[in-house]
Design a protein around this motif. Sequence first.
Motif, short mmCIF file in Angstrom:
data_model
loop_
_atom_site.label_atom_id
_atom_site.label_comp_id
_atom_site.label_asym_id
_atom_site.label_seq_id
_atom_site.Cartn_x
_atom_site.Cartn_y
_atom_site.Cartn_z
N PHE A 1 0.81 -1.21 0.00
CA PHE A 1 0.00 0.00 0.00
C PHE A 1 0.85 1.26 0.00
O PHE A 1 1.88 1.32 0.67
N MET A 2 0.37 2.27 -0.74
CA MET A 2 1.06 3.57 -0.72
C MET A 2 0.26 4.51 0.18
O MET A 2 -0.56 5.30 -0.30
N ASP A 3 0.47 4.38 1.48
CA ASP A 3 -0.34 5.15 2.42
C ASP A 3 0.15 6.58 2.58
O ASP A 3 1.35 6.84 2.55
N PRO A 4 -0.77 7.53 2.81
CA PRO A 4 -0.35 8.92 3.06
C PRO A 4 0.52 8.98 4.30
O PRO A 4 0.28 8.27 5.28
N GLY A 5 1.56 9.82 4.23
CA GLY A 5 2.47 9.96 5.37
C GLY A 5 3.72 9.13 5.20
O GLY A 5 4.71 9.36 5.89
N GLU A 6 3.70 8.16 4.29
CA GLU A 6 4.87 7.30 4.11
C GLU A 6 5.94 8.03 3.31
O GLU A 6 5.64 8.80 2.40
N GLU A 7 7.21 7.73 3.65
CA GLU A 7 8.31 8.35 2.91
C GLU A 7 8.51 7.60 1.60
O GLU A 7 8.49 6.36 1.59
N VAL A 8 8.68 8.34 0.53
CA VAL A 8 8.80 7.70 -0.78
C VAL A 8 9.94 8.32 -1.57
O VAL A 8 10.15 9.53 -1.54
N ARG A 9 10.71 7.48 -2.23
CA ARG A 9 11.82 7.95 -3.06
C ARG A 9 11.33 7.96 -4.50
O ARG A 9 10.73 6.98 -4.96
N PHE A 10 11.53 9.06 -5.20
CA PHE A 10 11.03 9.16 -6.57
C PHE A 10 12.07 9.85 -7.45
O PHE A 10 13.00 10.47 -6.97
N ARG A 11 11.87 9.69 -8.77
CA ARG A 11 12.76 10.35 -9.72
C ARG A 11 11.95 11.41 -10.45
O ARG A 11 10.82 11.15 -10.87
N PRO B 1 13.69 -0.12 -9.87
CA PRO B 1 14.12 -0.76 -8.61
C PRO B 1 14.79 0.26 -7.70
O PRO B 1 15.64 1.02 -8.14
N GLY B 2 14.37 0.26 -6.45
CA GLY B 2 14.92 1.22 -5.50
C GLY B 2 14.00 2.40 -5.26
O GLY B 2 14.13 3.12 -4.28
N LEU B 3 13.03 2.61 -6.16
CA LEU B 3 12.11 3.74 -5.99
C LEU B 3 10.81 3.27 -5.37
O LEU B 3 10.45 2.10 -5.43
N GLY B 4 10.09 4.20 -4.80
CA GLY B 4 8.85 3.87 -4.11
C GLY B 4 9.04 4.07 -2.63
O GLY B 4 9.95 4.77 -2.19
N LEU B 5 8.17 3.44 -1.84
CA LEU B 5 8.28 3.58 -0.40
C LEU B 5 9.63 3.09 0.10
O LEU B 5 10.12 2.06 -0.35
N LEU B 6 10.23 3.85 1.04
CA LEU B 6 11.54 3.46 1.56
C LEU B 6 11.46 2.11 2.25
O LEU B 6 12.40 1.32 2.22
N SER B 7 10.30 1.82 2.85
CA SER B 7 10.16 0.56 3.59
C SER B 7 10.21 -0.65 2.66
O SER B 7 10.56 -1.74 3.08
N TRP B 8 9.90 -0.45 1.37
CA TRP B 8 9.94 -1.56 0.43
C TRP B 8 11.37 -2.07 0.21
O TRP B 8 11.58 -3.22 -0.14
N TRP B 9 12.35 -1.18 0.34
CA TRP B 9 13.74 -1.54 0.02
C TRP B 9 14.63 -1.49 1.24
O TRP B 9 15.85 -1.59 1.13
N ALA B 10 14.04 -1.35 2.43
CA ALA B 10 14.84 -1.11 3.63
C ALA B 10 15.76 -2.26 3.97
O ALA B 10 16.86 -2.07 4.46
N ASN B 11 15.36 -3.51 3.72
CA ASN B 11 16.17 -4.64 4.15
C ASN B 11 17.41 -4.87 3.30
O ASN B 11 18.19 -5.76 3.58
#
Lengths: 208, 146
Positions: free
Chosen positions: A139-149, A196-206
């Motif tokens: 989910f792309m919830d409001p308030g989440e940090e997101v990396r974008f180009r 790859p690498g973009l989107g919510l930071l939590s998606w790529w945190a691990n």
Amino acid sequence: MFVLAKLQDVVRIPPWQFNKPLTEAITEELNRKLSNRVLYSVGLCIALHDIVKLEESFILPGDGASHSRTTFRYVVFRPYVDEVLTGRIKSCSSDGVQVSLGFFDDILIPPSALQQPARFDEAEQVWIWEYEDGKHSLFMDPGEEVRFRVAAETFTDTTPAGPELSPAEPSAPPADPAAGQQRHTPYLITATVNEPGLGLLSWWANLS
Amino acid sequence: MENCCWHCFDTERLDASSAVLCNFEVYELLQDVKKQSSGKKKKSQQKNLATITYETLRFLESTPCKYQSERCIREFLLALTKFQLTKSEKLQLLNTRPTSAVEIQLIIEESEERLKDEEVEEILNLVKTLLPGPPEEAAADGAEDT
């Protein structure tokens, strides 16, 4: 994401500010005029960096104020295309995901630029990335940090164009600029997270 | 946020981007602006400046530039010269302080062709050692080593 723009302008200092040192009065006046405003084709002006050249001050007939042609450098927010930034999701709608940096909100990720396959949940008003064909719904919830180009930037000239020539409302107030201008964002950034690498930071945190 | 476009007939754009600033430079400048305006009484006149300064500082404080200094930036850029990166790539490394290879791939164009795996590791290492990060990270690393 910030640049220095070299600008030139004639700055008017009213007589009641003559007690201030000229550079201080000019700095205040320039900040009052430009700060937190979008300059067409330049970007979002933040604050004055320095004054490069200050020419002679003139007092024009009929006006007690002094006018000085100033060349100055202003700090402007203008990310370049392909730059990678991190912001927070402000809201989701069928038009896409709106991202905010706090001081700048007009960043839009259109549905085609989301991680595919993506679907919009009408009930929760949120975009979902169906990772691995629906095995994981991210989910792309409001308030989440997101990396974008940054994919593109659009400047719109929102100067008032005068009253609309519509015969239907002869009694309407002439040129209601506020209503018209709010429909067009003066500076809109179109972004993408489809990499790859973009989107919510939590998606790529691990990975780090 | 109301960012109304001010079409200044008089404001000539001599050079819309005469120089690029890294987040750290803007952070320092805005802290100066904040310090100068906190001494004055007339705040109402500079509402726009106060708003944008506050919001931009708040944003910048959530980025690594908060921990940087002129000296560490200079050392970092010097160490990067052998990789022949473009100005914008070096700028992004400074601003985002990547911690994984995926982020390096995002920042450096065609990184698989231009850099070997060891070089990517080396860049990540330089970022980690020369650019200070948040103190919790240093503490976590210390715990890992023991």
